[in-house]
Motif scaffolding. Sequence first.
Motif, PDB file in Angstrom:
ATOM      1  N   LYS B  27       0.827  -1.215   0.000  1.00 55.38           N
ATOM      2  CA  LYS B  27       0.000   0.000   0.000  1.00 55.38           C
ATOM      3  C   LYS B  27       0.857   1.259   0.000  1.00 55.38           C
ATOM      4  O   LYS B  27       0.617   2.204  -0.724  1.00 55.38           O
ATOM      5  CB  LYS B  27      -0.884   0.004   1.262  1.00 55.38           C
ATOM      6  N   ASP B  28       1.945   1.222   0.822  1.00 53.44           N
ATOM      7  CA  ASP B  28       2.754   2.421   0.990  1.00 53.44           C
ATOM      8  C   ASP B  28       4.055   2.338   0.197  1.00 53.44           C
ATOM      9  O   ASP B  28       5.050   2.937   0.571  1.00 53.44           O
ATOM     10  CB  ASP B  28       3.048   2.636   2.484  1.00 53.44           C
ATOM     11  N   SER B  29       4.029   1.545  -0.881  1.00 57.14           N
ATOM     12  CA  SER B  29       5.249   1.383  -1.669  1.00 57.14           C
ATOM     13  C   SER B  29       5.699   2.737  -2.216  1.00 57.14           C
ATOM     14  O   SER B  29       4.899   3.469  -2.804  1.00 57.14           O
ATOM     15  CB  SER B  29       4.986   0.402  -2.803  1.00 57.14           C
ATOM     16  N   GLY B 114      -4.097  10.075  -6.862  1.00 56.65           N
ATOM     17  CA  GLY B 114      -5.404  10.179  -6.216  1.00 56.65           C
ATOM     18  C   GLY B 114      -6.399   9.201  -6.796  1.00 56.65           C
ATOM     19  O   GLY B 114      -7.109   8.519  -6.074  1.00 56.65           O
ATOM     20  N   TYR B 115      -6.414   9.102  -8.135  1.00 53.65           N
ATOM     21  CA  TYR B 115      -7.464   8.322  -8.777  1.00 53.65           C
ATOM     22  C   TYR B 115      -7.300   6.834  -8.495  1.00 53.65           C
ATOM     23  O   TYR B 115      -8.283   6.137  -8.273  1.00 53.65           O
ATOM     24  CB  TYR B 115      -7.431   8.572 -10.288  1.00 53.65           C
ATOM     25  N   MET B 116      -6.077   6.347  -8.518  1.00 52.84           N
ATOM     26  CA  MET B 116      -5.857   4.912  -8.355  1.00 52.84           C
ATOM     27  C   MET B 116      -5.533   4.560  -6.912  1.00 52.84           C
ATOM     28  O   MET B 116      -5.141   3.432  -6.631  1.00 52.84           O
ATOM     29  CB  MET B 116      -4.715   4.445  -9.261  1.00 52.84           C
ATOM     30  N   HIS B 117      -5.698   5.513  -6.015  1.00 53.49           N
ATOM     31  CA  HIS B 117      -5.333   5.271  -4.621  1.00 53.49           C
ATOM     32  C   HIS B 117      -6.084   4.058  -4.063  1.00 53.49           C
ATOM     33  O   HIS B 117      -7.301   3.956  -4.182  1.00 53.49           O
ATOM     34  CB  HIS B 117      -5.667   6.504  -3.781  1.00 53.49           C
ATOM     35  N   PHE B 122      -1.627  -1.058  -7.640  1.00 54.33           N
ATOM     36  CA  PHE B 122      -1.164   0.322  -7.754  1.00 54.33           C
ATOM     37  C   PHE B 122       0.233   0.409  -8.369  1.00 54.33           C
ATOM     38  O   PHE B 122       0.484   1.162  -9.299  1.00 54.33           O
ATOM     39  CB  PHE B 122      -1.167   0.912  -6.345  1.00 54.33           C
ATOM     40  N   LYS B 123       1.144  -0.398  -7.851  1.00 53.84           N
ATOM     41  CA  LYS B 123       2.540  -0.331  -8.286  1.00 53.84           C
ATOM     42  C   LYS B 123       2.662  -0.764  -9.746  1.00 53.84           C
ATOM     43  O   LYS B 123       3.355  -0.125 -10.544  1.00 53.84           O
ATOM     44  CB  LYS B 123       3.383  -1.240  -7.388  1.00 53.84           C
ATOM     45  N   ARG B 124       1.962  -1.833 -10.057  1.00 56.78           N
ATOM     46  CA  ARG B 124       2.032  -2.322 -11.428  1.00 56.78           C
ATOM     47  C   ARG B 124       1.492  -1.278 -12.400  1.00 56.78           C
ATOM     48  O   ARG B 124       2.011  -1.080 -13.501  1.00 56.78           O
ATOM     49  CB  ARG B 124       1.229  -3.611 -11.551  1.00 56.78           C
ATOM     50  N   TYR B 125       0.441  -0.588 -11.972  1.00 55.28           N
ATOM     51  CA  TYR B 125      -0.139   0.464 -12.793  1.00 55.28           C
ATOM     52  C   TYR B 125       0.910   1.513 -13.144  1.00 55.28           C
ATOM     53  O   TYR B 125       1.046   1.930 -14.296  1.00 55.28           O
ATOM     54  CB  TYR B 125      -1.303   1.077 -12.016  1.00 55.28           C
ATOM     55  N   TYR B 126       1.704   1.889 -12.143  1.00 54.99           N
ATOM     56  CA  TYR B 126       2.728   2.909 -12.418  1.00 54.99           C
ATOM     57  C   TYR B 126       3.820   2.378 -13.311  1.00 54.99           C
ATOM     58  O   TYR B 126       4.363   3.106 -14.154  1.00 54.99           O
ATOM     59  CB  TYR B 126       3.291   3.458 -11.109  1.00 54.99           C
ATOM     60  N   ALA B 127       4.155   1.092 -13.149  1.00 54.10           N
ATOM     61  CA  ALA B 127       5.163   0.505 -14.044  1.00 54.10           C
ATOM     62  C   ALA B 127       4.677   0.576 -15.481  1.00 54.10           C
ATOM     63  O   ALA B 127       5.412   0.977 -16.392  1.00 54.10           O
ATOM     64  CB  ALA B 127       5.433  -0.940 -13.635  1.00 54.10           C
ATOM     65  N   TYR B 128       3.393   0.220 -15.677  1.00 49.04           N
ATOM     66  CA  TYR B 128       2.848   0.254 -17.037  1.00 49.04           C
ATOM     67  C   TYR B 128       2.815   1.672 -17.580  1.00 49.04           C
ATOM     68  O   TYR B 128       3.150   1.908 -18.740  1.00 49.04           O
ATOM     69  CB  TYR B 128       1.428  -0.313 -17.044  1.00 49.04           C
TER      70      TYR B 128
END
Lengths: 101, 659
Positions: B27-29, B114-117, B122-128
């Motif tokens: 959660k807090d990655s 904010g939107y994907m909080h 979550f982390k994978r989303y940012y990698a993509y």
Amino acid sequence: MTLAHYLFLGSALFIVGIFGALTRRNVIGILMSVELMFNAANINLAAFNRFLAPAGVTGQAVALFIMTVAAAEVVVGLALVLMIYRARDTVYAEDINILRG
Amino acid sequence: MIEHAFLIPLLPLAASFLILFGGPERKDSPLPYAGIAAIGLSLWISLRILFDAWSGALPLPYEADWSWFSFAAELRGRPFIFDMRAGVLIEGATAVMLAVVCLVSLLVQVYSLGYMHGDAKFKRYYAYLSFFTASMLGLVVSNNLLVTFACWELVGVSSYLLIGFWFEKTAPPYAAKKAFITTKLGDLGFFLALLTIFAYGGTFNIVRLRDAVAMGYLPELVLTLIGLGLLAGAMGKSAQWPLFIWLPDAMEGPTPVSALIHAATMVAAGIYLVARCYFIFAASQVAMDAVAWTGLITAFLAGTMALVPYDIKRVLAFSTVSQLGFMMCALGVGGYAAGLFHLTTHAFFKALLFLGAGSVIHAVHTNDMRQMGGLSKRMPVTFMTMTVGSLALAGIPPLAGFFSKDQILEKVFERSPFMFAVLALTACLTAFYTFRMVFLTFRGEERDTERFRHAEESGGVMTVPLVILAVLSVCSGWALEHAHAFARLVGSGPGLLPGAAGEAAHHIDPMVMATGVTGAAFLAIGLAYRLYCTPDLSAALAWKERLSLPFKVLEDRYGFDAFFLGLVDAADRLAGLCRWVDAEVVDRIFVDGWGLLCRIAAELSNLFDALFVDQAVDGCGYISRDVVGANLRWFSLRGRVQEYLLYLAVGVSLFSILR
């Protein structure tokens, strides 16, 4: 007297020997016939030596060897015949067939 | 700074790998911040390059490349080493695109905080996201068309991953597949164009290829074919007619991803490719016309299709398709700078609109505008910013969309008044459906009180990007238009001789045209106000009742989805038929029949073997053992020595005689 005469004599003697070896029933007779064949060979050796290489004595020396070997062979052969006679009471070749396959 | 240009795509790429493999999903990655930092650095480099280019301190184009791989080749019997080089090529358009992509991507990533909080991935989303941006940036900077193509495909892959991000639901995987396969259809054309380019030009380097075209080494027919192939690729990626069917479905992804796809990355790629290879199109009138007509048809069809849906994101999606059609059309009529200008301004206000829509969806948990209404009271910031974005999209002065659309219309009019009429009509439609969306969402009475009561303004990480984009939507138009700064920066289009393709056949006073189109847009907004800014939707529904047939056609998207579905279905049937032929005819008759034949032959062979060969072998043994052997035994093995001697004598005598 040419070489042919001697060779003819040798051949005749050899044939007599063969004939004897093939027809005699007695083993001692066979042995004597074998001696005749030896002597036929000796005559050939001496004749060839005399007519083809008269300077040397090689043929005659070989003939002498053969005589000696023949004498030794006869000794052994006669001893064998004697032992067979003692064991089986016969000297006829057709009766001595223990090597039959 | 410019010598660090190659870092612009590499930084987000590294960040995406770092995020993906750098640690467990928590959660807090802190890893998503690495993505934001990387894109921030890239943005800084891009902005430095842009400002240097702007002020004239940096002579463009700038090219730097490195040896990628080499291979032995032979040309007309002479062997040589072909050195494939890859690197960066920064032109005016590249500098602008880099800044736009980095900026929008950065804002989207901040907004996504904010939107994907609280999302499980979550982390994978940012990698993509980082990977998506990196692919797009690579596509933009590359000076080697092969690398461009590779990045192009990577953009496709990452869009597939992101559209299907919520793959546990039903619709997103389907939409992801649809997007991927539809764009692949266009990529086929791009690939064939690349093969043709290498076969005739002998290089993938854009600058050398441009020289080759300028010297006339490539025949016009070949250039036309290459242009059409590149256009096919752009049709897929930039959702042009008839391959636009994937874009409305791509809404299934998270909304910030839609913003990214629609503003900066995915769909801009096709337009950018056409602009980057403009010298090829400029050399072939057929290719230019194809680009212009594709854009025109797309703009109009998508503009009409945007009139009917009630899904807020779908309206925006059709609007994007329509605006991409504007850009294509501009490029096709020789408006190189106008097309790129619209690409830039559109990136800002379309990202704004999508992020705003995301903010609304985040608040009310639905895409359906019939369940919204009156939200301006609950979400003032979102309302204000989205109104700014909508005004910009509708082309109201002095916002960004006005300037770029005006330039496009001017260029198009010079070429053909008919095209101008269609595009002007589409511009009015744009104003209408945009404000239909705004009124349905924010004005009027709340239609779903439950949702209305729970709706709250989004937090700072989401509203700040909205405000930034709103400011850009207001300013970027006149700032870039001022003293033709943008046109000076990007030039009039490489390979396009001044006045050659843009030979103005018709003239119109820019002021008259701008006034007319703006007045029409205001009328359209007024109509939207009358129809949709009411407590209930009775007026709009009455219209829908009266015009049920056109509405039906529009809701069916002119049957294009059905057409492509039918195409897929037909292909499926064909495949089924082929399978049947294979299983029933080929397998049964040829494979099985051949097997049967072989078995029969084997049985025959076996029979022959048993009857003749084996018998012969046994017979040989029998004769030698039981016939010859038995008799010889009687004959020879009686143990009579004298007989043996006789045989010997006879034998020797025979030999001596027969000798």
